[in-house]
Design a protein around this motif. Sequence first.
Motif, short mmCIF file in Angstrom:
data_model
loop_
_atom_site.label_atom_id
_atom_site.label_comp_id
_atom_site.label_asym_id
_atom_site.label_seq_id
_atom_site.Cartn_x
_atom_site.Cartn_y
_atom_site.Cartn_z
N SER A 126 7.19 -35.49 -35.97
CA SER A 126 8.24 -36.31 -35.27
C SER A 126 7.89 -36.99 -33.98
CB SER A 126 9.57 -35.29 -35.04
OG SER A 126 9.10 -34.47 -33.64
N ARG A 127 8.54 -38.07 -33.73
CA ARG A 127 8.42 -39.12 -32.54
C ARG A 127 8.59 -38.14 -31.23
NH1 ARG A 127 12.95 -41.95 -34.84
NH2 ARG A 127 11.02 -43.25 -35.54
N GLU A 128 9.63 -37.29 -31.31
CA GLU A 128 9.87 -36.56 -30.11
C GLU A 128 8.80 -35.60 -29.85
OE1 GLU A 128 13.34 -38.15 -32.23
OE2 GLU A 128 11.78 -36.89 -32.95
N LEU A 129 8.08 -34.68 -30.85
CA LEU A 129 7.00 -34.10 -30.47
C LEU A 129 5.87 -34.72 -30.08
CD1 LEU A 129 6.81 -30.74 -30.34
CD2 LEU A 129 5.68 -30.97 -32.63
N ARG A 130 5.44 -35.93 -30.77
CA ARG A 130 4.47 -36.72 -30.35
C ARG A 130 4.76 -37.13 -28.89
NH1 ARG A 130 4.22 -41.28 -33.86
NH2 ARG A 130 6.04 -40.65 -34.97
N ALA A 131 5.79 -37.29 -28.47
CA ALA A 131 6.15 -37.91 -27.19
C ALA A 131 5.92 -36.94 -26.20
CB ALA A 131 7.35 -38.80 -26.87
N ALA A 132 5.99 -35.47 -26.57
CA ALA A 132 6.19 -34.51 -25.66
C ALA A 132 5.02 -33.78 -25.48
CB ALA A 132 7.08 -33.30 -26.03
N THR A 140 9.02 -31.46 -37.68
CA THR A 140 9.12 -31.71 -36.07
C THR A 140 7.69 -31.94 -35.85
OG1 THR A 140 8.77 -29.42 -35.55
CG2 THR A 140 11.20 -30.25 -35.76
N ARG A 198 -0.37 -39.99 -35.74
CA ARG A 198 -0.44 -40.83 -34.24
C ARG A 198 -1.43 -41.86 -34.50
NH1 ARG A 198 0.69 -37.59 -29.75
NH2 ARG A 198 1.21 -35.30 -30.20
N ASP A 243 3.81 -45.61 -37.20
CA ASP A 243 4.99 -45.32 -38.10
C ASP A 243 4.90 -46.19 -39.31
OD1 ASP A 243 5.75 -43.29 -36.57
OD2 ASP A 243 6.55 -44.58 -35.10
N GLU A 283 -0.67 -34.45 -38.57
CA GLU A 283 -0.07 -34.90 -37.14
C GLU A 283 -0.89 -35.87 -36.54
OE1 GLU A 283 0.63 -35.10 -33.30
OE2 GLU A 283 -1.07 -34.38 -33.99
N TRP A 301 6.58 -24.25 -29.02
CA TRP A 301 7.74 -24.70 -29.63
C TRP A 301 8.06 -24.06 -30.68
CZ3 TRP A 301 11.83 -26.69 -30.50
CH2 TRP A 301 12.20 -27.34 -31.92
#
Length: 205
Positions: free
Chosen positions: A171-177, A168, A116, A120, A112, A192
């Motif tokens: 995922s870009r969503e988890l990296r953003a969160a 996940t 980052r 991507d 992960e 999560w």
Amino acid sequence: MTRDVEPAGLPLRERKKALTRQAILDAAGRLFAARGYDAVTVAEIADAANVSVKTLFVYFRSKEDLVFADTDLIDTLLRRFATRAEGTSHAQVLVDVLVEAARDQAGVGSLESDHRAYGDSPALRSRLLRMWAEFEDRITDQLARESGGPATTAMRLHAIQLVGIIRTTTSRELRAAIDPADPRAVDELERWLRTAARTIESSTS
């Protein structure tokens, strides 16, 4: 991405190989983090590690393998699945492994953080998809071994669900969160993951 090697106790030839392999990984990690995965060539990595390109390819089949070379997550998972306590679900074991990895920055924790740092890259996304497919196949096989019979579509579906939890984490969503600089980042990740595990358990109960 880099790992500390412990070559002491190995024969001289094996120590040299371990040190060369680690030098290549270290050089790749530095260059990828500084400039991004796509901007770095294999020749530059070899030069930074003081080896030839030919030698680099003796240790690694492709540039992508320099990122994923030390991801032993699937082997750890299958071992822990096979030895889990009675009444413990595969999803619970999976989350335990992922949280441990995130805390010591090995396995998926490193995967992960590499994701980052390196961005991507299409090549890395393609490599990740191949890795997820391999995970799915091997988990399905493990479920079949545990049942003592052939693999079924239900086992395949459950393997897909388990791999979905792993996916996940990159995922870009988890990296953003979740901000990795936040001291509570791993705790947030664990919350999560345990929520995701409960969702899977409720769908299979």
